[in-house]
Write an enzyme that holds these catalytic residues in place. Structure first.
Site, PDB file in Angstrom:
ATOM      1  N   GLU A 166      -7.872  -9.091 -26.784  1.00 37.88           N
ATOM      2  CA  GLU A 166      -6.938  -9.464 -27.851  1.00 37.88           C
ATOM      3  C   GLU A 166      -7.235 -10.844 -28.448  1.00 37.88           C
ATOM      4  O   GLU A 166      -6.398 -11.759 -28.375  1.00 37.88           O
ATOM      5  CB  GLU A 166      -5.500  -9.431 -27.323  1.00 37.88           C
ATOM      6  CG  GLU A 166      -5.093  -8.098 -26.718  1.00 37.88           C
ATOM      7  CD  GLU A 166      -3.594  -8.010 -26.422  1.00 37.88           C
ATOM      8  OE1 GLU A 166      -2.910  -9.039 -26.492  1.00 37.88           O
ATOM      9  OE2 GLU A 166      -3.125  -6.905 -26.132  1.00 37.88           O
ATOM     10  N   GLU A 364      -4.888  -0.815 -22.948  1.00 38.96           N
ATOM     11  CA  GLU A 364      -3.564  -1.268 -22.508  1.00 38.96           C
ATOM     12  C   GLU A 364      -2.514  -0.495 -23.284  1.00 38.96           C
ATOM     13  O   GLU A 364      -2.638  -0.276 -24.489  1.00 38.96           O
ATOM     14  CB  GLU A 364      -3.299  -2.756 -22.790  1.00 38.96           C
ATOM     15  CG  GLU A 364      -3.923  -3.719 -21.838  1.00 38.96           C
ATOM     16  CD  GLU A 364      -3.552  -5.174 -22.138  1.00 38.96           C
ATOM     17  OE1 GLU A 364      -2.419  -5.440 -22.583  1.00 38.96           O
ATOM     18  OE2 GLU A 364      -4.422  -6.034 -21.931  1.00 38.96           O
TER      19      GLU A 364
HETATM   20  C1  BGP Z   1      -1.000  -7.872 -23.874  1.00 39.22           C
HETATM   21  C2  BGP Z   1      -1.863  -8.744 -23.016  1.00 39.22           C
HETATM   22  C3  BGP Z   1      -1.519  -8.724 -21.574  1.00 39.22           C
HETATM   23  C4  BGP Z   1      -0.083  -8.461 -21.220  1.00 39.22           C
HETATM   24  C5  BGP Z   1       0.618  -7.496 -22.154  1.00 39.22           C
HETATM   25  C6  BGP Z   1       2.123  -7.456 -22.054  1.00 39.22           C
HETATM   26  O1  BGP Z   1      -0.891  -8.405 -25.147  1.00 39.22           O
HETATM   27  O2  BGP Z   1      -3.227  -8.424 -23.123  1.00 39.22           O
HETATM   28  O3  BGP Z   1      -2.050  -9.893 -21.025  1.00 39.22           O
HETATM   29  O4  BGP Z   1       0.565  -9.574 -20.837  1.00 39.22           O
HETATM   30  O5  BGP Z   1       0.321  -7.751 -23.491  1.00 39.22           O
HETATM   31  O6  BGP Z   1       2.731  -8.509 -22.756  1.00 39.22           O
HETATM   32  P1  BGP Z   1       3.682  -9.556 -22.093  1.00 39.22           P
HETATM   33  O7  BGP Z   1       3.098  -9.926 -20.803  1.00 39.22           O
HETATM   34  O8  BGP Z   1       3.742 -10.714 -23.026  1.00 39.22           O
HETATM   35  O9  BGP Z   1       5.005  -8.882 -21.961  1.00 39.22           O
END
Ligand code: BGP
Length: 463
Positions: A166, A364
C-alpha cells in the site's frame, strides 16, 4: 450450492513485521518511524499501546506457523523489516536478522507453507526518515540495496516478493492526513513521496531481475474503486480525480511501466510539480510486475465539491472533490469503513479488462471488530459469525470474478493472529485467531478459524 475453488487456490493470511513481530529492541534492530512516532505522541495510539506490544512472532513464529498449518492455510505473507536487516544504514546484514528470517522461511517451507515476502510496510528505518525518508531521493538507492540483500540471502527459498504494501498510504497518513510523522499537511510533499516510492518500486523490480532469482515479484496495492455519486459530469470528475490520486498513482507504474501523464499534468497545473528527473521514464518502465496483490477493504465514494475551499488552507485531495456519504451504505462501525463486497469484483474485473489480466490475488481483506470478547462462548472461543459472513460475501465475488476469467489466484485474510493496528493498536481485531494480550499473548482459534479450516479442506463452502 457449493462454491468450489481451484485445487491450487492460495488460501492464506497476511501480516507484517512492524505489526506482529515484536522484539522491537532485540537483535540489534533500529527503531522505525513508528517506534519514534510513539515516543513523540503516545496519546495518539489507542490505550497508548505502541508498536513494541506486538504478538511476538519474533519468538513465537513456530507456534503461529503451526497453527496456520493446522487451519489448512498454505500461503502466508509477512515482511522483512529493513530496520532489522540493515539497522542504522549498515551495509553488512545484521546476523541476528539473517538467523531470524532464515528460520521463519525454513519453518514455513518445512510445514508446506509458501512464503510471500514484502519489503516495506509503512516502516521506514528512523535513520533514513531523519534524512527526509521518501522525500529524499537518496533513500531510493539505500532501499534498493536492502532489496538486493534480501534477494541474495533469501531469494533461493521465497517464491513471491513484493516491493511495497500500500505505497499510497504513507503519503496520505503522514503528509496529507494528521496520522504519522512528519504530519506535514502538504499535498505537494505527499505526491513527491508517492512519486519517489514509485521509482523505488521500479528499482526493486530491476534489482530483482538482475539478481537472477527464480521467483516472481510485484507490489501490493490497496485498490479502492472510485464511485461517483451520480452521472453528473462534476461528480464523474470527482471520482476520476480520486481514482487518479489513490489508485492510478501506483497502478500505472507497476502494471503499465509508466507514470500517469494525467497525474503529472494535474500536479503541474496546480503548481505542485513532481520531482521528475531526466531518465525517470526508463527507470519506471522497469517497474512492471509479475504479480499484483490487491488489498481491498472499502470503496471510495465521491461527489463534486459543495463549497469553495478556503484558499489559504492546506491543499488536499479533498480540495478538489468531496467524499460522498451515500445514504444506506453498509458500515463496519468499529473501523468506520463501508462494507461493499462487489468492490472486490470490480477491482479484479478492472485488472482483467484494463491491465492485461495479470496474475493477481487478494492480498488483504478483512473486518476489524472492537471488543470481540463479548462473543466468547462457553467453550472459551470467540464466535465471530460476522467475520465468516464478511469473508463469504467477498469470496462469492472473487469466485464470480474468477468464473468470468479474472486471473485471481488466492485470498489472504488480514490477518492470521490479531495484530497491532497502528494508531488503533488492539482496538479492532482482524484475525482467525485471537491474541489474548493479558494472558501471556495466548493464541485462541476463533469460530472463523474453525470455519476456514473446513473451507481449506473442501476447497470451498456451501452457501
Ligand atoms: C491495511 C494495512 C494493514 C492493516 C489493515 C487494517 O491498510 O496494509 O497494515 O493494518 O489495513 O487496517 P487498520 O489496522 O488500520 O484497521
Amino acid at each position: 450450492m457449493f462454491k468450489e475453488f481451484s485445487k491450487d487456490f492460495w488460501w492464506g493470511a497476511a501480516s507484517s513485521g512492524p505489526q506482529h513481530e515484536g522484539g522491537a529492541t532485540e537483535g540489534g534492530r533500529e527503531p522505525s518511524i513508528w517506534d519514534k512516532y510513539y515516543e513523540m505522541a503516545p496519546n495518539r495510539f489507542f490505550n497508548e499501546i505502541g508498536p513494541s506490544e506486538c504478538g511476538d512472532f519474533y519468538h513465537r513464529f513456530k507456534e503461529d506457523l503451526s497453527l496456520l498449518k493446522e487451519l489448512g492455510l498454505s500461503t502466508y505473507r509477512t515482511s522483512i523489516q529493513w530496520s532489522r536487516l540493515l539497522p542504522y544504514g549498515a551495509t553488512e546484514p545484521n546476523p541476528d536478522a539473517l538467523r531470524f528470517y532464515n528460520e521463519v522461511i525454513d519453518t514455513m517451507l518445512d510445514l508446506g507453507i509458501t512464503p510471500f515476502m514484502n519489503l516495506h510496510h509503512f516502516d521506514m528505518p528512523w535513520s533514513f526518515q531523519e534524512k527526509g525518508g521518501w522525500e529524499n531521493r537518496d533513500t531510493i538507492k539505500h532501499y534498493r540495496y536492502f532489496a538486493e540483500q534480501c534477494f541474495k540471502h533469501f531469494g533461493d527459498r521465497v517464491p513471491y516478493w513484493f516491493s511495497f504494501n500500500e505505497p499510497i498510504v504513507v503519503p496520505y497518513i503522514a503528509y496529507i492526513g494528521d496520522y504519522l510523522y512528519p504530519n506535514a499537511m502538504d499535498m505537494h510533499r505527499a505526491m513527491n513521496v508517492a512519486y519517489h516510492t514509485a521509482i523505488a518500486h521500479a528499482e526493486m523490480m530491476d534489482a530483482f531481475r538482475e539478481s537472477g532469482v527464480k521467483a516472481k515479484a510485484g507490489i501490493i496495492l490497496n485498490i479502492a474503486p472510485s464511485y461517483p455519486r451520480s452521472e453528473h459530469p462534476e461528480d464523474l470528475k470527482a471520482a476520476r480525480l480520486a481514482d487518479l490520486f489513490h489508485n492510478e498513482s501506483f497502478k500505472d507504474p507497476s502494471l503499465k511501466g509508466v507514470y500517469s501523464e494525467e497525474l503529472i499534468k494535474f500536479m503541474q497545473d496546480n503548481k505542485m510539480p513532481l520531482p521528475i528527473l531526466k531518465g525517470d521514464d526508463k527507470i519506471i518502465a522497469k517497474g512492471k510486475v509479475d504479480v499484483l496483490g490487491v488489498n481491498y477493504y472499502a470503496p471510495q465514494r465521491t461527489k463534486a465539491k459543495e463549497n469553495i475551499p478556503n484558499p489559504k488552507a492546506p491543499i488536499r485531495p479533498e480540495t478538489f472533490f468531496d467524499i460522498y456519504d451515500m445514504p444506506g451504505k453498509k458500515m463496519n462501525p468499529y473501523r468506520g469503513w463501508e462494507i461493499y463486497p462487489q468492490g472486490i469484483y470490480d477491482c479484479l474485473t478492472d485488472i482483467k479488462d484494463n491491465y492485461g489480466n495479470i496474475e493477481t490475488f487478494i492480498s488483504e481483506n478483512g473486518m476489524g471488530v472492537e471488543n470481540e470478547e463479548r462473543f466468547r462462548n462457553e467453550k472459551g472461543y470467540i464466535e465471530d459469525d460476522y467475520r465468516i459472513g464478511f469473508i463469504t460475501d467477498h469470496l462469492n465475488q472473487v469466485h464470480k470474478a474468477i468464473d468470468e476469467g479474472c486471473n485471481c489466484k488466492g485470498y489472504h485474510l488480514w490477518t492470521f493472529v490479531d495484530n497491532w493496528s497502528w494508531q488503533n493498536a488492539y482496538k479492532n481485531r482482524y484475525g482467525y485467531v485471537e491474541l489474548q494480550l493479558n494472558n501471556n499473548k495466548k493464541r485462541v482459534i476463533k469460530k472463523s478459524g474453525y470455519w476456514i479450516k473446513e473451507v481449506t479442506k473442501n476447497n470451498g463452502y456451501e452457501i
